[in-house]
Design an enzyme around this catalytic site. Structure first.
Site: not given
Length: 453
Positions: A9-11, A152, A331, A361
């Site tokens: 459930l992620a609404a 609840e 990088r 350096h």
């Protein structure tokens, strides 16, 4: 063993986060909360992962584009039962369905396996927890030890409010049973919502058993509704990661000042100073020292390497006995061979540095190959970009490049060459040549400095 699917459930919007970002995309250890839950579902070998989404749909799909989920839209958020109803068309009768939440990120595979193993035939296994202060949570109602209902907070009477065993919301049943009970839900309650917890009462009405399994770690079932709760879960997660590393032999100057935002593998006698951040997949060899304030991301560090404070290493490979920093930046594409030195305020990108070479350096080495036993002086720059395209610099073995020199690519400097300080090199250099483009030095006697007016 029955096939298994997971519903997440992620609404929800997450109003108390005060954010334009959907709540489940806020991060624990550098990863969206819902991604933690998806990863746990994968560990269960779920046949399908149904993601119930609503608020912030575009952002969710953008962040989870590579995830193997079945997107199930919930147009209105009318409760947990309503959310589950949206997934019912995808349920198979004979599969187990595990219900999880995108804002409960630390639930473990082991806890869920225990829950699934306790599910009675055609019944429900429910994950519960005892709380000293259960305010706000649904209370687990029992009769003679059997779970009969969940009430609840807003619907509970004074006696029920005294109960300390609460529902975590995590449960498992088979697809056929969930389909049957979800069709019978109503919203006749204080919130006017369809509660998933009402299926407990429906299961009892139908004569099917409901088993409660208690979570061993409260933090596994803690949800996030605000940034304070998010921060608390972050600290708990980090403590757990550090404990594992300490027990595996890693030394930390201060375990509370370390963040792991990915996966760390390591050899023996690794020592990590304060405020170090590990991201992605990082591999450390034996006898590695990482100084204060360093950030390592997706890199491999060999044995006997010293990384001095405030260095940043990303998508790079470092060989045995190298010394890096302080204030160095490696990088993506940087590769250091054994016994190399990369010093303060040096940046290396997409370049290989040969064994025994030193770049100590204030230097930029990009799109280059540097041979063995070279010395690159302070302030040297490989000029690799003409405003449109990148070009490569090739440096042989035993090359000395004097301070403040510019190497304008494309360029090859052969082995044994010497570049005088302050030289701008634009043409290839042959073996053992000295190249110098310095302006002739002038001496003016009896020079008078300008005076202020």
């Amino acid at each position: 063993m029955n096939k298994l699917s997971v519903v997440i459930l992620a609404a929800g919007k997450g109003t108390r986060m005060y954010s334009d970002l959907p709540k489940v995309l806020h991060k624990i250890a550098g990863k969206p909360m819902v991604k933690h839950v998806i990863d746990t579902a994968k560990k269960l070998s779920a046949a399908q992962i149904h993601l119930i989404y609503g608020h912030g749909a575009d952002l969710l799909k953008q962040h989870l584009a590579d995830e193997p989920v079945n997107w199930v839209f919930q147009s209105e958020q009318l409760g947990t039962g309503h959310a589950m109803q949206q997934a019912v068309p995808f349920f198979q009768d004979d599969e187990n369905i595990v219900m999880l939440y995108g804002d409960v990120p630390l639930i473990s595979k082991e806890t869920l396996e225990c829950l699934i193993s306790q599910k009675p035939e055609n019944g429900i296994a429910l994950l519960t927890v005892n709380l000293d202060n259960p305010t706000g949570y649904g209370r687990v109602i029992r009769e003679n030890g059997t779970v009969t209902a969940i009430v609840e907070q807003k619907d509970a009477n004074p006696e029920q409010l005294k109960i300390t065993e609460v529902n975590t919301g995590v449960m498992v049943s088979d697809g056929a049973s969930f389909r049957k009970w979800l069709a019978r839900l109503d919203n006749n309650n204080a919130q006017g919502e369809y509660y998933m917890t009402d299926v407990i009462g429906l299961a009892n009405q139908d004569g099917f058993k409901v088993v409660a399994v208690q979570a061993k770690d409260l933090m596994e079932v803690e949800g996030v509704n605000n940034r304070l709760q998010l921060a608390n879960l972050e600290r708990h997660y980090q403590r757990k990661q550090v404990e594992k590393l300490l027990l595996a032999g890693v030394t930390f100057a201060d375990p509370a000042r370390f963040d792991l935002r990915g996966e760390l593998t390591h050899g023996k006698d690794v020592e990590i100073d304060i405020n170090v951040i590990i991201e992605g997949t990082v591999r450390l060899g034996n006898n590695v020292f990482i100084g204060a304030g360093c950030v390592l991301k997706n890199c491999t560090i060999a044995d006997n390497v010293e990384i001095k404070p405030y260095s940043v290493i990303e998508d790079a490979i470092v060989g045995n006995n190298a010394k890096i920093g302080p204030f160095s930046r490696l990088r993506p594409g940087a590769e250091l061979s054994e016994n190399t030195h990369v010093g303060n305020f040096v940046e290396i990108k997409k370049a290989q540095i040969g064994k025994g070479s030193k770049v100590n350096h204030l230097t930029y080495i990009g799109d280059a190959e540097v041979g063995h036993h070279c010395n690159i002086g302070a302030g040297v720059i490989t000029c690799n970009y003409d405003g449109a395209n990148k070009f490569k610099t090739l440096i042989g073995d035993n090359v000395f490049v004097g301070s403040d020199s510019q190497l304008v690519a494309p360029l090859t400097i052969a082995s044994g060459a010497t570049i005088g300080a302050g030289t701008t090199v634009t043409k290839d250099v042959q073996e053992n040549e000295l190249v110098i483009t310095r302006v002739p030095q002038r001496h003016i006697s009896n020079w008078q400095r300008p005076k202020r007016k």
